[in-house]
Design a protein around this motif. Sequence first.
Motif: not given
Length: 220
Positions: A164-170
């Motif tokens: 599974g994927l986690i995308l983390i912004d900024n």
Amino acid sequence: MAEHQKFISLTPKLYDYLIAHGHNGDPLRAELAAETAKLGMISGMQIAAEQGTFMGLLAGAIGARSAVEVGTFTGYSALCVARALPADGKLLCCDINQKWTSIGRRYWERAGVANKITLKLAPAVETLKTLPASHTFDFAFIDADKTSYAIYYEEILKRLRPNGLILIDNVLWSGAIIDQSKQDADTQALRKLNDFIAKDTRVEAVMLGVADGLTIVRKK
């Protein structure tokens, strides 16, 4: 210094070219972006068009059926992800602002994806921690208060399926991430999490120069 540096600085003209040559021209997304822009400076919290397209592509590519996002704002990212989910897919949105998310609700309805989205208006830490242990996610997006990023990361990672994927912004924070004169709580929290993920053996991660910096984490 990297062994081989290869990157390009985007000018406004080159950025326009980039946008024009991806599938970023959805009319409903453009309308939502325009309405969000009317909120003033706070509209800068909305993700970039190409980032939304990228998120949808990733969610679709891994066959995501269960997704979560922390920080929904006016619903642009949720719209992109929900569209990528199958008809029976589910997206849990965590936010605390009724006014901003109500804008998103209207567009989710118009896009025909409102039935896939559950919006929880409560502190995201509470929402995540009260999920049953059996609740798993395929895809996640973190884009909320920076000082709690590390908590969101851990709570989601323990519920993320393998691959599974986690995308983390900024994660580049307008360049402040490497400016040692910036020692505010948000910047320090982002630095700490970035350093942690770079050494986290539970995952495989890459940081990309998309928008304000985007880290993609795959659970091993």
